[in-house]
Scaffold this active site. Structure first.
Site, PDB file in Angstrom:
ATOM      1  N   LYS A  11       0.838  -1.319  -0.070  1.00  0.00           N
ATOM      2  CA  LYS A  11       0.014  -0.035  -0.057  1.00  0.00           C
ATOM      3  C   LYS A  11       0.823   1.296  -0.100  1.00  0.00           C
ATOM      4  O   LYS A  11       1.704   1.276  -0.660  1.00  0.00           O
ATOM      5  CB  LYS A  11      -1.102  -0.023   1.272  1.00  0.00           C
ATOM      6  CG  LYS A  11      -1.711  -1.293   1.252  1.00  0.00           C
ATOM      7  CD  LYS A  11      -3.095  -1.038   1.895  1.00  0.00           C
ATOM      8  CE  LYS A  11      -3.790  -2.442   1.916  1.00  0.00           C
ATOM      9  NZ  LYS A  11      -5.188  -2.292   2.843  1.00  0.00           N
ATOM     10  N   HIS A  93      -8.265  -3.133  -7.179  1.00  0.00           N
ATOM     11  CA  HIS A  93      -8.073  -3.270  -5.453  1.00  0.00           C
ATOM     12  C   HIS A  93      -9.190  -2.281  -4.897  1.00  0.00           C
ATOM     13  O   HIS A  93      -9.736  -1.197  -5.424  1.00  0.00           O
ATOM     14  CB  HIS A  93      -6.853  -2.877  -4.938  1.00  0.00           C
ATOM     15  CG  HIS A  93      -6.790  -3.234  -3.535  1.00  0.00           C
ATOM     16  ND1 HIS A  93      -7.012  -2.186  -2.421  1.00  0.00           N
ATOM     17  CD2 HIS A  93      -6.123  -4.300  -2.744  1.00  0.00           C
ATOM     18  CE1 HIS A  93      -6.828  -2.747  -1.334  1.00  0.00           C
ATOM     19  NE2 HIS A  93      -6.223  -3.963  -1.568  1.00  0.00           N
ATOM     20  N   GLU A 141     -12.038  -9.943  -1.167  1.00  0.00           N
ATOM     21  CA  GLU A 141     -11.591  -9.187  -0.118  1.00  0.00           C
ATOM     22  C   GLU A 141     -12.757  -8.258   0.370  1.00  0.00           C
ATOM     23  O   GLU A 141     -13.018  -7.159  -0.280  1.00  0.00           O
ATOM     24  CB  GLU A 141     -10.440  -8.212  -0.469  1.00  0.00           C
ATOM     25  CG  GLU A 141      -9.022  -8.823  -0.201  1.00  0.00           C
ATOM     26  CD  GLU A 141      -7.881  -7.636  -0.476  1.00  0.00           C
ATOM     27  OE1 GLU A 141      -7.170  -7.904   0.543  1.00  0.00           O
ATOM     28  OE2 GLU A 141      -8.073  -6.868  -1.240  1.00  0.00           O
ATOM     29  N   GLY A 181      -7.812  -8.739   6.325  1.00  0.00           N
ATOM     30  CA  GLY A 181      -7.502  -9.190   8.005  1.00  0.00           C
ATOM     31  C   GLY A 181      -6.585 -10.488   8.136  1.00  0.00           C
ATOM     32  O   GLY A 181      -6.556 -10.747   9.264  1.00  0.00           O
ATOM     33  N   ALA A 202      -1.613  -7.182   3.915  1.00  0.00           N
ATOM     34  CA  ALA A 202      -0.742  -6.157   3.752  1.00  0.00           C
ATOM     35  C   ALA A 202      -0.305  -5.840   5.274  1.00  0.00           C
ATOM     36  O   ALA A 202       0.854  -5.927   5.702  1.00  0.00           O
ATOM     37  CB  ALA A 202      -1.640  -4.831   3.297  1.00  0.00           C
ATOM     38  N   SER A 203      -1.249  -4.871   5.918  1.00  0.00           N
ATOM     39  CA  SER A 203      -0.793  -4.161   7.157  1.00  0.00           C
ATOM     40  C   SER A 203      -0.185  -5.296   8.136  1.00  0.00           C
ATOM     41  O   SER A 203       0.872  -4.881   9.149  1.00  0.00           O
ATOM     42  CB  SER A 203      -1.718  -3.480   7.868  1.00  0.00           C
ATOM     43  OG  SER A 203      -2.831  -4.212   8.110  1.00  0.00           O
TER      44      SER A 203
END
EC number: 5.3.1.1
Length: 222
Positions: A11, A93, A141, A181, A202-203
């Protein structure tokens, strides 16, 4: 690409910007070599060449447009990202949504330049529609779960299993990734048990204090 396949989206997180993009890619490469699991990264566009120049692993663009060479100021040209070192791209996305016509154009351009395409979707019907376009992957997603820390494989397992079933009926050559998630080993295990061939995340990794340790935790139940 083998199964499971892990695609890490940077991201625009600070941790995955500039030299940070390279360091996270190195962590991905190390874990991939140790485990035999294919791990790819999707850094920000200006960092594609930087990462490709320093780390040998599959690199995806976070977006590309369905344009050719010419008067398309500000667009992302498939030839450019390929020559920068990318082997694939995300399309649609939830943070960079496209119209159906734009998705088709981007996918056509990706195929033209030999780039692997991951079309992101948010429910079973859109996943089925995306599969009909014949990308390499669809990534389911639900947007409300992205970045929540609540894995879709637990919060809404039916959307994953339903997407897997829908894709199998339409085009069994298209692989399904599970996103939103995903951060822990249990999340990846659940996604695979529901029939997906990998995850888009990602995060949970990019923002982790130790991305390599976070990746090792992610794959520990595979």
């Amino acid at each position: 690409m083998g199964s499971p396949f892990i695609l890490l989206n940077y991201k625009t997180y600070n941790q995955g910007t500039g030299q940070g993009a390279v360091e996270i890619a190195r962590a991905c490469r190390a874990v991939s070599e140790e485990s035999g699991i294919e791990i790819a990264v999707a850094p920000q566009l200006p960092d594609i060449y930087r990462v490709a120049s320093e780390v040998e692993l599959p690199i995806f663009s976070q977006h590309m447009d369905g344009v050719g060479a010419g008067s398309f100021t500000g667009h992302v040209f498939g030839k450019c990202i390929k020559e920068a070192g990318a082997v694939g791209t995300l399309i649609n996305h939830s943070e960079r949504r496209l119209t159906l016509a734009e998705i088709e154009a981007s996918l056509k351009a990706a195929k033209e330049f030999g780039l692997r395409a991951v079309i992101c979707t948010n429910n079973v019907p859109t996943t089925a529609a995306a599969a009909a376009l014949e990308p390499d992957y669809v990534a389911i997603e639900p947007p409300e779960l992205i970045g929540s820390g609540i894995p879709v494989s637990k919060a809404d397992p039916e959307v994953v299993s339903g997407s897997v079933e829908a894709v199998a009926k339409i085009n069994s050559g298209v692989k399904v990734l599970c996103g939103a998630g995903i951060s822990k080993g249990e999340d990846l295990r659940a996604a695979l048990d529901l029939g997906s061939q990998g995850v888009l995340l990602a995060s949970g990794i990019v923002k982790a204090a130790d991305p390599k340790a976070a990746l090792e935790d992610l794959i520990r139940l595979v």
